[in-house]
Design an enzyme around this catalytic site. Structure first.
Site, PDB file in Angstrom:
ATOM      1  N   ASP A  68      40.302  33.826  46.054  1.00  0.00           N
ATOM      2  CA  ASP A  68      39.815  35.047  45.419  1.00  0.00           C
ATOM      3  C   ASP A  68      39.663  34.865  43.914  1.00  0.00           C
ATOM      4  O   ASP A  68      40.164  33.904  43.342  1.00  0.00           O
ATOM      5  CB  ASP A  68      40.840  36.175  45.624  1.00  0.00           C
ATOM      6  CG  ASP A  68      40.710  36.806  46.989  1.00  0.00           C
ATOM      7  OD1 ASP A  68      39.694  36.592  47.653  1.00  0.00           O
ATOM      8  OD2 ASP A  68      41.653  37.532  47.371  1.00  0.00           O
ATOM      9  N   LYS A  91      35.612  38.760  45.169  1.00  0.00           N
ATOM     10  CA  LYS A  91      34.731  39.836  44.727  1.00  0.00           C
ATOM     11  C   LYS A  91      34.620  39.697  43.219  1.00  0.00           C
ATOM     12  O   LYS A  91      35.628  39.757  42.521  1.00  0.00           O
ATOM     13  CB  LYS A  91      35.325  41.211  45.049  1.00  0.00           C
ATOM     14  CG  LYS A  91      35.852  41.332  46.456  1.00  0.00           C
ATOM     15  CD  LYS A  91      34.751  41.299  47.476  1.00  0.00           C
ATOM     16  CE  LYS A  91      35.350  41.352  48.866  1.00  0.00           C
ATOM     17  NZ  LYS A  91      34.610  40.634  49.861  1.00  0.00           N
ATOM     18  N   GLY A 124      47.994  38.179  44.211  1.00  0.00           N
ATOM     19  CA  GLY A 124      49.156  39.023  44.474  1.00  0.00           C
ATOM     20  C   GLY A 124      49.749  38.741  45.839  1.00  0.00           C
ATOM     21  O   GLY A 124      49.985  37.590  46.203  1.00  0.00           O
ATOM     22  N   THR A 153      53.335  40.868  44.487  1.00  0.00           N
ATOM     23  CA  THR A 153      52.234  41.806  44.292  1.00  0.00           C
ATOM     24  C   THR A 153      52.177  42.272  42.827  1.00  0.00           C
ATOM     25  O   THR A 153      53.182  42.235  42.104  1.00  0.00           O
ATOM     26  CB  THR A 153      52.349  42.995  45.267  1.00  0.00           C
ATOM     27  OG1 THR A 153      51.135  43.740  45.210  1.00  0.00           O
ATOM     28  CG2 THR A 153      53.514  43.912  44.931  1.00  0.00           C
ATOM     29  N   ALA A 154      50.980  42.693  42.406  1.00  0.00           N
ATOM     30  CA  ALA A 154      50.770  43.027  40.990  1.00  0.00           C
ATOM     31  C   ALA A 154      51.772  44.065  40.488  1.00  0.00           C
ATOM     32  O   ALA A 154      52.226  43.987  39.340  1.00  0.00           O
ATOM     33  CB  ALA A 154      49.345  43.527  40.779  1.00  0.00           C
ATOM     34  N   MET A 205      43.776  49.310  41.182  1.00  0.00           N
ATOM     35  CA  MET A 205      42.318  49.508  41.225  1.00  0.00           C
ATOM     36  C   MET A 205      41.901  50.882  40.718  1.00  0.00           C
ATOM     37  O   MET A 205      40.954  51.461  41.220  1.00  0.00           O
ATOM     38  CB  MET A 205      41.793  49.369  42.667  1.00  0.00           C
ATOM     39  CG  MET A 205      41.958  47.989  43.235  1.00  0.00           C
ATOM     40  SD  MET A 205      41.308  47.914  44.900  1.00  0.00           S
ATOM     41  CE  MET A 205      42.528  48.831  45.788  1.00  0.00           C
TER      42      MET A 205
HETATM   43  N1  SAH Z   1      46.641  41.892  46.734  1.00  0.00           N
HETATM   44  C1  SAH Z   1      46.756  42.195  45.315  1.00  0.00           C
HETATM   45  C2  SAH Z   1      46.018  43.471  44.938  1.00  0.00           C
HETATM   46  C3  SAH Z   1      44.516  43.383  45.157  1.00  0.00           C
HETATM   47  S1  SAH Z   1      43.697  44.833  44.619  1.00  0.00           S
HETATM   48  C4  SAH Z   1      48.222  42.323  44.945  1.00  0.00           C
HETATM   49  O1  SAH Z   1      49.081  42.318  45.827  1.00  0.00           O
HETATM   50  O2  SAH Z   1      48.526  42.385  43.752  1.00  0.00           O
HETATM   51  C5  SAH Z   1      43.270  44.391  42.964  1.00  0.00           C
HETATM   52  C6  SAH Z   1      44.050  45.253  41.981  1.00  0.00           C
HETATM   53  O3  SAH Z   1      45.355  44.733  41.823  1.00  0.00           O
HETATM   54  C7  SAH Z   1      43.461  45.284  40.591  1.00  0.00           C
HETATM   55  O4  SAH Z   1      42.443  46.229  40.460  1.00  0.00           O
HETATM   56  C8  SAH Z   1      44.675  45.684  39.773  1.00  0.00           C
HETATM   57  O5  SAH Z   1      44.938  47.056  39.857  1.00  0.00           O
HETATM   58  C9  SAH Z   1      45.791  44.949  40.510  1.00  0.00           C
HETATM   59  N2  SAH Z   1      46.093  43.646  39.893  1.00  0.00           N
HETATM   60  C10 SAH Z   1      45.997  42.440  40.457  1.00  0.00           C
HETATM   61  N3  SAH Z   1      46.396  41.477  39.607  1.00  0.00           N
HETATM   62  C11 SAH Z   1      46.761  42.104  38.470  1.00  0.00           C
HETATM   63  C12 SAH Z   1      47.264  41.682  37.207  1.00  0.00           C
HETATM   64  N4  SAH Z   1      47.490  40.388  36.935  1.00  0.00           N
HETATM   65  N5  SAH Z   1      47.506  42.614  36.273  1.00  0.00           N
HETATM   66  C13 SAH Z   1      47.305  43.929  36.513  1.00  0.00           C
HETATM   67  N6  SAH Z   1      46.838  44.385  37.678  1.00  0.00           N
HETATM   68  C14 SAH Z   1      46.571  43.499  38.651  1.00  0.00           C
END
Ligand code: SAH
Length: 306
Positions: A68, A91, A124, A153-154, A205
Site C-alpha cells: 500500500d 490508493k 498500520g 494501527t495508526a 480518514m
Molecule cells: N489500516 C490502517 C488504516 C488505514 S485507513 C491502520 O491500521 O492504521 C488510512 C487512515 O489511517 C488515514 O486516513 C489516517 O487517518 C490513518 N493513518 C494511517 N497512517 C497514519 C499516520 N502515519 N499518521 C496519521 N494517521 C495515519
C-alpha cells in the site's frame, strides 16, 4: 479545513490503472504447484521499527510484495527481500492513480497460485479500515491458505508518539476507532451518544470532514472545552501534532492544510499531550509517504522507483 488527505480506501472509482494481469481468469492449471500461505501483514503506521519480527521474517522470505501507499519506503527498500518483486497497489488519493480492489485480489491470487511467496503489506494494522475482507474472500474462494500478521494501527502509533495515553486513569475507560468519511452513516442518535461519552474518540480518514465532526459534536451537546489533537504523519520523522478544543477548533485549526495521513484524537486524555509529549513537532511541507508516480508497475530488484 482544506483537503489533503485520503478519505476513501475502499473507493475504486478514481484512477484506473492497466496491468497485464487483470484478467478475471485465475489459473488453476498447474495443480502440482505448491501454494504457500499468502501473508496479510500490517506494516505499522510509519516508523519502520514498529514492524513486528514476524512481519520482517515474512518480508525477507517474500518473492512478491503487494504494498500500500501508507507503508514506509524504508520497509520496502531495506527490510524486504531484495530479490522480491514489489508491486505498488496503494490508493494514491487524487494525486495519482489507484488500483482497483479487484485487481489487487487477482494479483494476490494469481501469484499465490503460481507458487510464489506473497506478502500483502498494508499500512498500520491489517484489519482496521482496510479492504482485508475482500482479500480474505478472494483467498477463501480460491482455496489459498493465508496467515494474518497484525500491525500497530495508526491510532496506537499516533497516541504513543504524541504522548497521549488513550485510556488514562480518571479520564477515559474506553477508546473508539471511528471514521467520518462516509458522513451519511452516522445517525443523530449516534452523534448524541458520541457527544456525551467519556470514551476517547479516534477518527481515521476524517481530515476533510473534521470541521463537520466538531460541529456535530457541539450541536449534540459535547462539552466545548473537550480537547482534540490532530496527528499528522504520525510516528514518521515528519510527525506534527496540533491541539485545540472543540470550541476553538474552527478559529485555531480550521484553516490548516493538513498533511496526509492524519488522525484525530478527541477526549479528556488529549490534555496529557502537554505534559507527556516526547517528540518535537517537525516543520516543513514534506510528505513522508510519497505517492508512486505512473501506472501500476512491478519493480524488479534493481528497478528505479519513481
Ligand atoms: N489500516 C490502517 C488504516 C488505514 S485507513 C491502520 O491500521 O492504521 C488510512 C487512515 O489511517 C488515514 O486516513 C489516517 O487517518 C490513518 N493513518 C494511517 N497512517 C497514519 C499516520 N502515519 N499518521 C496519521 N494517521 C495515519
Amino acid at each position: 479545513m482544506k483537503q489533503n488527505s485520503c478519505p476513501s480506501p475502499g473507493n475504486d472509482s478514481f484512477g484506473f490503472m492497466q496491468f497485464n494481469n487483470t484478467s478475471q481468469h485465475i489459473d488453476h492449471q498447474n495443480l502440482h504447484t505448491e501454494v504457500h500461505p499468502v501473508a496479510l501483514v500490517g506494516a505499522g503506521p510509519g516508523d519502520p521499527e514498529l514492524l513486528t519480527i514476524k512481519a520482517l521474517r515474512l518480508l525477507q522470505a517474500a518473492e512478491v510484495v503487494l504494498t500500500d501507499r501508507l507503508v514506509s519506503h524504508v520497509i520496502v527498500d531495506e527490510y524486504t527481500n531484495p530479490e522480491a518483486e514489489i508491486i505498488y497497489v496503494g490508493k494514491q488519493c487524487r494525486r495519482g492513480a489507484s488500483t482497483p480492489q479487484r485487481t489487487i485480489n487477482e494479483l494476490m491470487a494469481d501469484y499465490a497460485l503460481q507458487g510464489k511467496k506473497v506478502v500483502r503489506l498494508k499500512g498500520g494494522d491489517v484489519s482496521i479500515f482496510s479492504n482485508v475482507l475482500d482479500e480474505l474472500e478472494t483467498l477463501v474462494a480460491h482455496n489459498i491458505p493465508y496467515e494474518i500478521v497484525p500491525g500497530v494501527t495508526a491510532a496506537l502509533g499516533a497516541a504513543a508518539y504524541a504522548g497521549i495515553p488513550l485510556t488514562a486513569r480518571n479520564r477515559s475507560t474506553a477508546v473508539r476507532f471511528l471514521t467520518y468519511y462516509k458522513s451519511d452513516v452516522v445517525t443523530d442518535a449516534y452523534w448524541s451518544e458520541l457527544a456525551r461519552t467519556r470514551d476517547t474518540l479516534v477518527f481515521y480518514m476524517s481530515a476533510e470532514t473534521l470541521g463537520r465532526v466538531v460541529d456535530q459534536l457541539l450541536a449534540h451537546g459535547a462539552d466545548a472545552a473537550t480537547e482534540l489533537a490532530i496527528v499528522e504523519q504520525a510516528t514518521t520523522p515528519l510527525q506534527k501534532v496540533h491541539t485545540s478544543t472543540l470550541a476553538h477548533y474552527a478559529k485555531e485549526l480550521g484553516g490548516l492544510q493538513l498533511k496526509s495521513p492524519s488522525l484525530v484524537i478527541i477526549g479528556k486524555v488529549v490534555e496529557l499531550h502537554r505534559q507527556f509529549a516526547w517528540r518535537a513537532n517537525q516543520g516543513g511541507e514534506e510528505e513522508y509517504f510519497k505517492p508512486v508516480e505512473g501506472k501500476l508497475v512491478a519493480y524488479g530488484k534493481d528497478a528505479k522507483r519513481a
